[in-house]
Design a protein around this motif. Structure first.
Motif, PDB file in Angstrom:
ATOM      1  N   LEU A  63       0.841  -1.197   0.000  1.00 28.36           N
ATOM      2  CA  LEU A  63       0.000   0.000   0.000  1.00 28.36           C
ATOM      3  C   LEU A  63       0.875   1.246   0.000  1.00 28.36           C
ATOM      4  O   LEU A  63       1.868   1.322   0.737  1.00 28.36           O
ATOM      5  CB  LEU A  63      -0.893   0.037   1.239  1.00 28.36           C
ATOM      6  CG  LEU A  63      -2.115  -0.890   1.267  1.00 28.36           C
ATOM      7  CD1 LEU A  63      -2.725  -0.887   2.657  1.00 28.36           C
ATOM      8  CD2 LEU A  63      -3.141  -0.459   0.230  1.00 28.36           C
ATOM      9  N   SER A  65       1.154   5.489   0.639  1.00 27.27           N
ATOM     10  CA  SER A  65       0.547   6.432   1.577  1.00 27.27           C
ATOM     11  C   SER A  65      -0.713   7.061   0.975  1.00 27.27           C
ATOM     12  O   SER A  65      -1.698   7.309   1.682  1.00 27.27           O
ATOM     13  CB  SER A  65       1.553   7.522   1.963  1.00 27.27           C
ATOM     14  OG  SER A  65       2.049   8.191   0.815  1.00 27.27           O
ATOM     15  N   GLN A  67      -2.808   5.598  -1.037  1.00 24.85           N
ATOM     16  CA  GLN A  67      -3.867   4.601  -0.916  1.00 24.85           C
ATOM     17  C   GLN A  67      -4.369   4.503   0.522  1.00 24.85           C
ATOM     18  O   GLN A  67      -5.573   4.364   0.767  1.00 24.85           O
ATOM     19  CB  GLN A  67      -3.354   3.249  -1.412  1.00 24.85           C
ATOM     20  CG  GLN A  67      -3.147   3.214  -2.922  1.00 24.85           C
ATOM     21  CD  GLN A  67      -2.448   1.962  -3.405  1.00 24.85           C
ATOM     22  OE1 GLN A  67      -1.662   1.350  -2.674  1.00 24.85           O
ATOM     23  NE2 GLN A  67      -2.696   1.579  -4.651  1.00 24.85           N
ATOM     24  N   LEU A  68      -3.473   4.592   1.495  1.00 26.55           N
ATOM     25  CA  LEU A  68      -3.890   4.589   2.894  1.00 26.55           C
ATOM     26  C   LEU A  68      -4.798   5.782   3.193  1.00 26.55           C
ATOM     27  O   LEU A  68      -5.806   5.637   3.902  1.00 26.55           O
ATOM     28  CB  LEU A  68      -2.663   4.618   3.811  1.00 26.55           C
ATOM     29  CG  LEU A  68      -1.875   3.322   3.928  1.00 26.55           C
ATOM     30  CD1 LEU A  68      -0.524   3.571   4.586  1.00 26.55           C
ATOM     31  CD2 LEU A  68      -2.665   2.286   4.724  1.00 26.55           C
ATOM     32  N   ARG A  69      -4.457   6.940   2.657  1.00 33.86           N
ATOM     33  CA  ARG A  69      -5.309   8.110   2.883  1.00 33.86           C
ATOM     34  C   ARG A  69      -6.677   7.950   2.222  1.00 33.86           C
ATOM     35  O   ARG A  69      -7.697   8.398   2.762  1.00 33.86           O
ATOM     36  CB  ARG A  69      -4.613   9.373   2.393  1.00 33.86           C
ATOM     37  CG  ARG A  69      -3.413   9.780   3.252  1.00 33.86           C
ATOM     38  CD  ARG A  69      -2.882  11.165   2.921  1.00 33.86           C
ATOM     39  NE  ARG A  69      -1.791  11.504   3.825  1.00 33.86           N
ATOM     40  CZ  ARG A  69      -0.500  11.258   3.574  1.00 33.86           C
ATOM     41  NH1 ARG A  69      -0.155  10.684   2.421  1.00 33.86           N
ATOM     42  NH2 ARG A  69       0.416  11.559   4.457  1.00 33.86           N
ATOM     43  N   VAL A 114      -8.308  -5.522   2.365  1.00 33.78           N
ATOM     44  CA  VAL A 114      -8.918  -4.565   3.279  1.00 33.78           C
ATOM     45  C   VAL A 114     -10.433  -4.676   3.123  1.00 33.78           C
ATOM     46  O   VAL A 114     -10.939  -4.725   1.997  1.00 33.78           O
ATOM     47  CB  VAL A 114      -8.455  -3.127   2.991  1.00 33.78           C
ATOM     48  CG1 VAL A 114      -9.234  -2.122   3.838  1.00 33.78           C
ATOM     49  CG2 VAL A 114      -6.965  -2.982   3.273  1.00 33.78           C
ATOM     50  N   LEU A 386      -5.575   5.353  10.089  1.00 36.47           N
ATOM     51  CA  LEU A 386      -5.096   5.205   8.712  1.00 36.47           C
ATOM     52  C   LEU A 386      -4.441   6.490   8.226  1.00 36.47           C
ATOM     53  O   LEU A 386      -3.404   6.452   7.543  1.00 36.47           O
ATOM     54  CB  LEU A 386      -6.251   4.819   7.801  1.00 36.47           C
ATOM     55  CG  LEU A 386      -6.788   3.392   7.986  1.00 36.47           C
ATOM     56  CD1 LEU A 386      -8.113   3.227   7.261  1.00 36.47           C
ATOM     57  CD2 LEU A 386      -5.780   2.364   7.499  1.00 36.47           C
ATOM     58  N   ASP A 387      -5.024   7.624   8.569  1.00 36.32           N
ATOM     59  CA  ASP A 387      -4.413   8.901   8.187  1.00 36.32           C
ATOM     60  C   ASP A 387      -3.063   9.083   8.873  1.00 36.32           C
ATOM     61  O   ASP A 387      -2.077   9.505   8.243  1.00 36.32           O
ATOM     62  CB  ASP A 387      -5.341  10.070   8.553  1.00 36.32           C
ATOM     63  CG  ASP A 387      -6.321  10.404   7.440  1.00 36.32           C
ATOM     64  OD1 ASP A 387      -5.997  10.176   6.265  1.00 36.32           O
ATOM     65  OD2 ASP A 387      -7.412  10.921   7.752  1.00 36.32           O
ATOM     66  N   ALA A 390      -0.510   6.842   7.328  1.00 40.20           N
ATOM     67  CA  ALA A 390      -0.013   7.393   6.059  1.00 40.20           C
ATOM     68  C   ALA A 390       1.067   8.432   6.312  1.00 40.20           C
ATOM     69  O   ALA A 390       2.077   8.497   5.581  1.00 40.20           O
ATOM     70  CB  ALA A 390      -1.165   8.003   5.266  1.00 40.20           C
ATOM     71  N   VAL A 409       0.819  -3.989  10.099  1.00 39.19           N
ATOM     72  CA  VAL A 409       1.371  -3.239   8.972  1.00 39.19           C
ATOM     73  C   VAL A 409       2.880  -3.116   9.151  1.00 39.19           C
ATOM     74  O   VAL A 409       3.366  -2.807  10.247  1.00 39.19           O
ATOM     75  CB  VAL A 409       0.736  -1.836   8.857  1.00 39.19           C
ATOM     76  CG1 VAL A 409       1.453  -1.005   7.799  1.00 39.19           C
ATOM     77  CG2 VAL A 409      -0.746  -1.958   8.491  1.00 39.19           C
TER      78      VAL A 409
END
Length: 596
Positions: A63, A65, A67-69, A114, A386-387, A390, A409
């Motif tokens: 993933l 960053s 994509q995480l956002r 996910v 998640l933010d 990232a 992670v």
């Protein structure tokens, strides 16, 4: 990380547009529920106990960053049910004694996908457009097809790696996506691949398991196992090829799947997985695969042989990133500060010991951030987390993260100079638990709180055990212990491969839990993969933490010690057998019966 080509991007975005059209036709009554169901499933949309569930593909666990956002945005803005759905679900959970229903969360699965559990179908097309904007989708995360290909989370950076498996995983991803012969198999089909000596991808538990290795002349190839799987009939894969040259891997998988497609059962879904065919046919299946492979190579000309140029092209997408990397020298002052902090702050010292692993490059480290803590289900990640994750990934890992088989992670590109500031930043957002590979670093499926297939809930049991074992000194004394929890026999929580496995079962409409011992996924110091053995009749939810306590107490009494090093839990079970552990668990049952 692999970067989508213009073709990849166009394909994913056109697929999202196609799904929007299908959704609108269903909403307008132009598609029946029966017609729409396979279309939504082909894009990862299930309907679960209370609401839809979206499964997003994360090929080989990588993933960015960005994509995480985007996952954080989807969790925050879309992962919330309509008021009436939430009211009904909340009432059901209240009756079961569950404290809360987490919304605005994503969930990391054991196959490094996910999932979202509360997005209304009315908003599904908007979510698919957002995913496509960052090169993500739900294609082939459901259905009787080749699913998301999983991989070692340390691929490309592990010191024990023979070759990087990610280029092969990416070539296979492109080849299997919407492959017409693989789209309607007898049952779902899962592939795992690793290039390391330590099997962190649990390959022997998959329909096809691939391990890169070199033969006596130094040539690169694959050890191929077929027919692994969990569920109702746990099996370890059978070795079909001890060494297959890497160029031929897709031709060989084509042969494996063609024979399965032809002879696999379609009359009974419980007997439709390839493991049943391999066990039933034995050598006949292997001979048929070999003959099909010969025909593909000799008669058809080996159409899926991987050219060196193609491997080179894809491999170029996985070069080490710029940023925090090898060109940055190890700072002696930062090293001294880190060493002093490890002494002064035991939590940091434990984290360095448990969560930080060696890297191919001596100045870099592989860091695991644990999502296992009190009042948070294993694998769950809130929108805020998640933010924040990232941000950590951008600051400390060149914009790249990896989802692990164990629902954590990994940051694969952390410079040794940054370990202390990374720990401080992770600690501030609740992602610095120093429990990796310990008892509370457990695997658990969502269970009956969300899944319509589950017989029992997994999350409350996981929380009760986590609450009981909060002392890190005690956890470290117990040592590496894999605890896996599944809410039903489908084994999404991989209970079969746990050193301690917990399976939710239905008994007269009530939740009970069966306990197994001695399983292994083949990772860590566990050695060979094998299923656990049931230690007796099932236990009530209230008894399970006491059973775990009894099993661990028995281990502490039985374990051997040599040169001040304690024998591991799994090694003690293998040496002593399960009888003394069964006796310890039976005493818990007897005490509960007497108290009743």
């Amino acid at each position: 990380m692999y970067q989508y080509t213009p073709f990849d991007q166009s394909f994913v975005r056109s697929r999202a547009a196609q799904f929007r059209n299908q959704l609108e036709r269903w909403q307008a009554g132009k598609l029946s529920e029966d017609d729409f169901r396979p279309l939504r499933l082909q894009n990862g949309w299930y309907v679960q106990r209370h609401a839809p569930m979206l499964r997003v593909a994360v090929p080989y666990g990588e993933l960015s960053s960005a994509q995480l956002r985007m996952l954080a945005r989807i969790a925050r803005d879309y992962d919330a049910p309509e008021a009436e759905v939430y009211r009904v679900a909340s009432e059901a959970q209240r009756k079961l004694g569950t404290a809360r229903l987490p919304t605005h969360y994503a969930h990391f699965t054991t196959r490094t996908n996910v999932q979202f559990n509360w997005i209304p179908l009315a908003k599904a097309a908007d979510v698919m457009d957002l995913l496509a904007s960052v090169d993500m989708h739900g294609i082939q995360t459901s259905g009787n097809c080749i699913r998301n290909i999983s991989c070692d989370e340390r691929a490309g950076v592990a010191p024990d790696e023979i070759a990087d498996p990610r280029p092969f995983a990416e070539i296979m991803r492109q080849w299997t996506t919407l492959h017409p012969e693989f789209a309607f198999l007898p049952r779902k089909f899962k592939i795992a691949i690793t290039g390391a000596s330590d099997d962190r991808a649990a390959t022997d538990w998959h329909d096809v398991g691939l391990r890169l290795l070199r033969n006596e002349t130094g040539e690169l190839g694959f050890r191929v196992t077929v027919g692994g799987g969990m569920g109702r009939t746990p099996m370890i894969g059978t070795v079909l090829r001890a060494f297959l040259p890497w160029r031929q891997i897709m031709n060989y998988i084509e042969a494996v799947v063609r024979v399965y497609n032809q002879y696999g059962r379609r009359d009974n879904k419980y007997k439709a997985r390839i493991k049943i065919l391999v066990k039933a046919e034995g050598q006949r299946y292997i001979d048929d695969v070999d003959e099909e492979f010969r025909q593909i190579v000799e008669h058809d000309g080996g159409p899926h042989t991987i050219p060196q140029a193609e491997l080179d092209r894809v491999s170029a997408c996985f070069v080490p990133p710029h940023g925090p990397g090898a060109e940055t020298a190890v700072d002696l002052e930062a090293t001294a500060t880190r060493q002093a902090a490890a002494i002064a702050t035991p939590q940091f010292g434990r984290w360095l010991e448990r969560n930080v692993a060696a890297h191919k490059h001596p100045s870099l480290r592989i860091v695991t951030l644990s999502f296992k803590r009190l009042l948070q289900a294993p694998g769950d990640a809130s929108a805020d987390q998640l933010d924040r994750l990232a941000d950590l990934v951008d600051r400390f890992s060149a914009g790249e993260a990896r989802v692990t088989h164990t629902q954590n992670v990994v940051l694969p590109w952390v410079h040794v100079n940054d370990l202390l500031p990374l720990w401080q930043a992770a600690h501030d957002v609740g992602l610095a638990s120093a429990n990796v590979n310990l008892l509370t670093d457990m695997i658990a499926c969502p269970g009956g709180d969300f899944c319509a297939l589950a017989n029992a809930r997994s999350i409350p049991v996981a929380q009760a055990i986590t609450e009981r074992y909060q002392d890190l000194d005690e956890l470290n004394d117990i040592g590496e212990t894999d605890l896996h929890i599944s809410g039903c026999i489908n084994s999404c929580g991989h209970h079969h491969s746990g050193h301690i496995g917990i399976l939710g079962v239905d008994k007269d409409g009530k939740e009970w839990y069966q306990v197994t011992l001695g399983g292994s996924d083949g990772m860590h110091a566990s050695g060979r993969a094998q299923p656990g053995k049931v230690i007796g009749p099932s236990f009530s939810a209230l008894e399970v933490p006491d059973v775990i306590d009894a099993l661990l107490s028995a281990y502490l009494d039985l374990r051997a010690t040599r040169d001040d090093k304690h024998e591991s839990f799994i090694d003690t079970v293998r040496r002593a057998g399960i009888e003394p552990f069964r006796a310890a668990a039976d005493r818990v049952r007897s005490h509960a019966e007497n108290a009743a």
